[in-house]
Design an enzyme around this catalytic site. Sequence first.
Site, PDB file in Angstrom:
ATOM      1  N   LYS A  15       5.556  18.371  17.011  1.00 22.21           N
ATOM      2  CA  LYS A  15       6.804  18.109  17.728  1.00 22.21           C
ATOM      3  C   LYS A  15       7.693  17.178  16.919  1.00 22.21           C
ATOM      4  O   LYS A  15       7.223  16.414  16.079  1.00 22.21           O
ATOM      5  CB  LYS A  15       6.505  17.467  19.094  1.00 22.21           C
ATOM      6  CG  LYS A  15       5.698  18.353  20.025  1.00 22.21           C
ATOM      7  CD  LYS A  15       6.508  19.530  20.482  1.00 22.21           C
ATOM      8  CE  LYS A  15       5.735  20.394  21.458  1.00 22.21           C
ATOM      9  NZ  LYS A  15       6.256  21.722  21.556  1.00 22.21           N
ATOM     10  N   CYS A  16       8.979  17.228  17.219  1.00 22.92           N
ATOM     11  CA  CYS A  16       9.983  16.377  16.601  1.00 22.92           C
ATOM     12  C   CYS A  16       9.531  14.915  16.672  1.00 22.92           C
ATOM     13  O   CYS A  16       9.042  14.493  17.715  1.00 22.92           O
ATOM     14  CB  CYS A  16      11.302  16.562  17.355  1.00 22.92           C
ATOM     15  SG  CYS A  16      12.662  15.588  16.729  1.00 22.92           S
ATOM     16  N   PRO A  17       9.627  14.164  15.589  1.00 21.77           N
ATOM     17  CA  PRO A  17      10.296  14.461  14.326  1.00 21.77           C
ATOM     18  C   PRO A  17       9.345  14.916  13.215  1.00 21.77           C
ATOM     19  O   PRO A  17       9.736  14.977  12.062  1.00 21.77           O
ATOM     20  CB  PRO A  17      10.909  13.111  13.950  1.00 21.77           C
ATOM     21  CG  PRO A  17       9.855  12.125  14.393  1.00 21.77           C
ATOM     22  CD  PRO A  17       9.291  12.739  15.680  1.00 21.77           C
TER      23      PRO A  17
END
Length: 77
Positions: A15-17
């Site tokens: 998942k981001c980042p």
Amino acid sequence: MPDTTVATYDLKGLKCPLPVLKTRKRMQSLAPGSLIAVETTDPLAVIDIPHFCHEDGHAMERSEAIDGGHRFLIRKA
């Protein structure tokens, strides 16, 4: 002459980042002009990866949907 072999970097499930951070780190070891295919399932990557390329001067050669995610073909600046 840059290497034209395309390395695939599987970042599915992150998942981001993390996809951008790991792509940036991986690209540091590549020669200018090298291609890398980044595969991710993070829905925000369609915004984050192109933004990263623009910021760092890399060329987004192709962006395409794949089963469950997205694949980006990036040429290192």
